[in-house]
Design a protein around this motif. Structure first.
Motif, PDB file in Angstrom:
ATOM      1  N   PRO A 220       0.830  -1.201   0.000  1.00 46.78           N
ATOM      2  CA  PRO A 220       0.000   0.000   0.000  1.00 46.78           C
ATOM      3  C   PRO A 220       0.870   1.259   0.000  1.00 46.78           C
ATOM      4  N   PHE A 221       0.370   2.301  -0.640  1.00 46.17           N
ATOM      5  CA  PHE A 221       1.124   3.538  -0.794  1.00 46.17           C
ATOM      6  C   PHE A 221       1.619   4.078   0.543  1.00 46.17           C
ATOM      7  N   GLU A 222       0.746   4.128   1.512  1.00 49.28           N
ATOM      8  CA  GLU A 222       1.122   4.702   2.807  1.00 49.28           C
ATOM      9  C   GLU A 222       2.282   3.912   3.429  1.00 49.28           C
ATOM     10  N   GLU A 223       2.208   2.585   3.332  1.00 50.60           N
ATOM     11  CA  GLU A 223       3.262   1.742   3.889  1.00 50.60           C
ATOM     12  C   GLU A 223       4.582   1.951   3.135  1.00 50.60           C
TER      13      GLU A 223
ATOM     14  N   PHE B 209       5.485   4.624   1.533  1.00 51.07           N
ATOM     15  CA  PHE B 209       5.973   5.957   1.879  1.00 51.07           C
ATOM     16  C   PHE B 209       6.688   5.933   3.224  1.00 51.07           C
ATOM     17  N   GLU B 210       6.103   5.252   4.197  1.00 50.51           N
ATOM     18  CA  GLU B 210       6.729   5.157   5.521  1.00 50.51           C
ATOM     19  C   GLU B 210       8.076   4.433   5.440  1.00 50.51           C
TER      20      GLU B 210
ATOM     21  N   GLU C 215      10.619   6.822   3.989  1.00 53.68           N
ATOM     22  CA  GLU C 215      10.995   7.842   4.973  1.00 53.68           C
ATOM     23  C   GLU C 215      11.942   7.264   6.024  1.00 53.68           C
TER      24      GLU C 215
END
Length: 69
Positions: free
Chosen positions: A54-57, A59-60, A63
């Motif tokens: 998933p995108f959010e994962e 991205f994290e 980072e």
């Protein structure tokens, strides 16, 4: 569809040796190439058959890796 009106630089005999697009045309071409590269990378990743993140994962993860440097 991209419409361009390039200017050509020629040698003394009239052979075209360079092409000069407008700044707007150049920026559009670069953007289109970046989009094509993204599609190529997506297709390559799909061929690997790895499960999607998933995108959010993702991205994290990026980072966290960036902060370690």
């Amino acid at each position: 569809m991209l419409t361009i009106s390039p200017k050509y630089i020629t040698d003394q005999v009239g052979n075209k040796i360079s092409v000069v697009p407008s700044v707007k045309e150049f920026e559009t071409i670069v953007e289109m190439l970046e989009d094509l590269e993204a599609v190529r990378l997506y297709d390559e990743a799909k061929k690997l058959g790895e499960p999607a993140v998933p995108f959010e994962e993702a991205f994290e993860m990026i980072e966290r890796l960036r902060k370690k440097k």
